[in-house]
Scaffold this motif. Structure first.
Motif, PDB file in Angstrom:
ATOM      1  N   ARG A  95       0.872  -1.181   0.000  1.00 38.43           N
ATOM      2  CA  ARG A  95       0.000   0.000   0.000  1.00 38.43           C
ATOM      3  C   ARG A  95       0.904   1.223   0.000  1.00 38.43           C
ATOM      4  NH1 ARG A  95      -2.937  -0.593   4.884  1.00 38.43           N
ATOM      5  NH2 ARG A  95      -4.392  -1.849   3.719  1.00 38.43           N
ATOM      6  N   GLY A  96       0.542   2.242  -0.775  1.00 44.92           N
ATOM      7  CA  GLY A  96       1.325   3.464  -0.809  1.00 44.92           C
ATOM      8  C   GLY A  96       0.822   4.417  -1.868  1.00 44.92           C
ATOM      9  N   VAL A  97       1.676   5.375  -2.242  1.00 50.97           N
ATOM     10  CA  VAL A  97       1.336   6.388  -3.239  1.00 50.97           C
ATOM     11  C   VAL A  97       2.198   6.138  -4.475  1.00 50.97           C
ATOM     12  CG1 VAL A  97       1.354   8.863  -3.761  1.00 50.97           C
ATOM     13  CG2 VAL A  97       0.701   8.070  -1.481  1.00 50.97           C
ATOM     14  N   VAL A  98       1.571   6.172  -5.653  1.00 52.26           N
ATOM     15  CA  VAL A  98       2.298   5.949  -6.905  1.00 52.26           C
ATOM     16  C   VAL A  98       3.181   7.163  -7.171  1.00 52.26           C
ATOM     17  CG1 VAL A  98       2.103   5.550  -9.387  1.00 52.26           C
ATOM     18  CG2 VAL A  98       0.462   4.488  -7.816  1.00 52.26           C
ATOM     19  N   GLU A  99       4.507   6.920  -7.223  1.00 47.24           N
ATOM     20  CA  GLU A  99       5.476   7.990  -7.485  1.00 47.24           C
ATOM     21  C   GLU A  99       5.669   8.244  -8.972  1.00 47.24           C
ATOM     22  OE1 GLU A  99       8.691   8.360  -3.957  1.00 47.24           O
ATOM     23  OE2 GLU A  99       9.178   6.966  -5.550  1.00 47.24           O
ATOM     24  N   ALA A 100       5.707   7.163  -9.751  1.00 44.97           N
ATOM     25  CA  ALA A 100       5.977   7.294 -11.190  1.00 44.97           C
ATOM     26  C   ALA A 100       5.479   6.049 -11.908  1.00 44.97           C
ATOM     27  CB  ALA A 100       7.472   7.472 -11.433  1.00 44.97           C
ATOM     28  N   THR A 101       5.278   6.202 -13.212  1.00 46.70           N
ATOM     29  CA  THR A 101       4.909   5.072 -14.066  1.00 46.70           C
ATOM     30  C   THR A 101       5.645   5.212 -15.388  1.00 46.70           C
ATOM     31  OG1 THR A 101       3.051   6.155 -15.174  1.00 46.70           O
ATOM     32  CG2 THR A 101       2.554   5.008 -13.111  1.00 46.70           C
ATOM     33  N   THR A 102       5.723   4.114 -16.120  1.00 41.42           N
ATOM     34  CA  THR A 102       6.215   4.208 -17.491  1.00 41.42           C
ATOM     35  C   THR A 102       5.103   4.795 -18.356  1.00 41.42           C
ATOM     36  OG1 THR A 102       5.526   1.923 -17.886  1.00 41.42           O
ATOM     37  CG2 THR A 102       7.833   2.285 -17.279  1.00 41.42           C
ATOM     38  N   LYS A 103       5.465   5.340 -19.509  1.00 45.99           N
ATOM     39  CA  LYS A 103       4.476   5.951 -20.397  1.00 45.99           C
ATOM     40  C   LYS A 103       3.395   4.971 -20.827  1.00 45.99           C
ATOM     41  CE  LYS A 103       7.362   9.568 -22.317  1.00 45.99           C
ATOM     42  NZ  LYS A 103       7.950  10.139 -23.531  1.00 45.99           N
TER      43      LYS A 103
END
Length: 108
Positions: free
Chosen positions: A70-78
């Motif tokens: 559980r957490g906060v999404v920091e980054a994703t791929t395009k």
């Protein structure tokens, strides 16, 4: 786990302050979630488009066993195939690959 059990757990987490329901996620990227015992807002909603999750509080779940993190999404791929999750707890960050059985659920 039944919908009633999920709703009871979600209600308890909201009451304890672990989940905040003030910013519902964008409906365009979601499945219909279970309605919580606190109203009609979803307690957790499956996200299909991971690239739109940056900044969202999520649970990473593995079907059928349950929650992994559980957490906060920091980054994703395009392309939305990988996300980096800022974890709640002792670890700082973990990467997840979108593959069968690995799901992101928006929790608040």
């Amino acid at each position: 786990m039944s919908t009633t059990e999920v709703n009871d757990i979600a209600a308890a987490l909201v009451l304890k302050g672990h989940i905040k329901m003030t910013n519902p996620p964008t409906p365009a990227i979601l499945d219909h979630g279970q309605a919580s015992a606190l109203g009609n807002q979803p307690c957790a909603t499956k996200a299909h488009e991971w690239h739109l999750l940056v900044g969202q509080r999520v649970e990473i779940r593995q079907s059928p066993s349950g929650m992994l993190d559980r957490g906060v999404v920091e980054a994703t791929t395009k392309d939305g195939q990988i996300l980096w999750l800022a974890l709640e707890g002792a670890l700082s960050r973990r990467m997840y690959v979108k593959e069968p059985g690995i799901e992101a659920w928006i929790t608040g």
